[in-house]
Design an enzyme around this catalytic site. Structure first.
Site, mmCIF file in Angstrom:
data_model
loop_
_atom_site.group_PDB
_atom_site.id
_atom_site.type_symbol
_atom_site.label_atom_id
_atom_site.label_comp_id
_atom_site.label_asym_id
_atom_site.label_seq_id
_atom_site.Cartn_x
_atom_site.Cartn_y
_atom_site.Cartn_z
ATOM 1 C CD GLU A 1 -0.694 0.726 3.654
ATOM 2 O OE1 GLU A 1 -0.845 1.937 3.426
ATOM 3 O OE2 GLU A 1 -0.969 0.182 4.734
ATOM 4 C CE LYS B 1 -7.315 5.975 5.644
ATOM 5 N NZ LYS B 1 -7.629 5.950 7.089
ATOM 6 C CB ALA C 1 -13.471 0.616 3.366
ATOM 7 C CG ASP C 2 -8.363 -1.567 5.358
ATOM 8 O OD1 ASP C 2 -8.456 -0.927 4.295
ATOM 9 O OD2 ASP C 2 -7.488 -1.330 6.216
ATOM 10 C CE LYS D 1 -3.571 0.849 9.822
ATOM 11 N NZ LYS D 1 -3.856 1.881 8.825
#
Length: 295
Positions: free
Chosen positions: A22, A81, A135-136, A153
């Site tokens: 990413e 982002k 959304a990941d 995270k």
């Protein structure tokens, strides 16, 4: 249409080992110098294992796989982002920005049916608001891939994230661990599945793909032990970020900045270390897949 660098195109054409990376770590994930160092460390680990690193980003509204140095610098300067819901506006508006893990996986799956992605931590279910779902997770449930990370995270609820993914058929497999890591912390919820080698991870992924189109999440414990003060630092960093943030989207970057200051830079160093470790595991998986080593 995705612009693909010659090196990445050659690896795709020959079915060679590729690890997708990413680019949001460049845009908002780390300070600029640390982001450059992290990306170089990941790329070195991937090349040392005989694989090709392929950083994905959006440059002037063009999806690019295999960012060059000048494109990396443009994404760092952008500070933008981009997640899955931002892709259309970014392409139509000629925007430059860093792609999240979820968007990177979505884009990589358009280049190969067997994408392998290395990242630090994925987004998860919000610890205080269960309606705040990254959304990941949606991408992991909808697109095929092998995603190597250190769990969600710090701002996420690890148990709720685990349950969300398992309910939607995404296997969470520990790499030499029986716990779901919480980014810097290895002591998350107990996992039902683990593997010891890249070949075992790939064999599990191949078996999963026979009946499902979702991804497999391979979680790697962080290589550096966390100081006992970490959770206290995190609570203080979050409280300060909420006081200063004008909008919800500003909370995470402020939190990370505050946490780095409170830890005297430990979190940045640890972040770079786990990014490199995850990249090395992903490269081993990419080699196993390309060589048919599934055991």
């Amino acid at each position: 249409m995705t612009r693909v660098s010659p090196e990445v195109r050659a690896a795709l054409n020959r079915g060679g080992p590729i690890v997708f990376l990413e680019s949001n770590l460049l845009a908002t994930g780390l300070p600029a110098d640390d982001a450059r160092r992290a990306l170089a460390s990941m790329a070195d680990a991937i090349r040392a294992a005989g694989a090709v690193p392929a950083v994905i980003g959006v440059v002037e509204g063009q999806v690019t796989a295999g960012l060059g140095d000048a494109e990396v610098e443009r994404i760092i300067r952008s500070g933008i982002k981009l997640g899955p819901s931002d892709l259309g506006p970014a392409l139509a508006g000629g925007i430059t920005g860093g792609t999240t893990a979820g968007l990177t996986l979505l884009l990589a799956s358009r280049l190969t049916p067997w994408p392998i992605l290395a990242t630090g931590g994925i987004g998860g279910v919000g610890a205080e608001d269960p309606a705040d779902v990254s959304a990941d997770l949606w991408v992991l449930s909808r697109y095929p891939g092998l995603v190597v990370c250190s769990g969600p995270k710090l701002l996420a609820d690890a148990r709720a994230t685990l349950e969300w993914l398992e309910t939607r058929g995404v296997p969470i497999v520990g790499y030499q661990t029986g716990r779901f890591p919480r980014f810097f912390l290895p002591d998350g919820p107990v996992l039902r599945h683990r593997v010891e080698t890249p070949g075992q991870a790939v064999a599990t992924w191949v078996a999963h793909r026979q009946f499902s189109g979702s991804s497999l999440l391979l979680v790697v414990p962080p290589p550096d032990p966390a100081p006992p003060e970490l959770e206290g630092w995190a609570a203080a960093a979050l409280e300060a970020a909420r006081r200063l943030a004008a909008a919800g989207a500003e909370v995470t970057p402020l939190f990370l900045r505050n946490l780095a200051e409170l830890s005297a830079g430990w979190t940045i160093r640890a972040n770079i270390g786990l990014l490199r470790a995850n990249a090395a595991v992903a490269a081993g998986c990419a080699r196993a897949l390309s060589q048919g080593q599934t055991r």
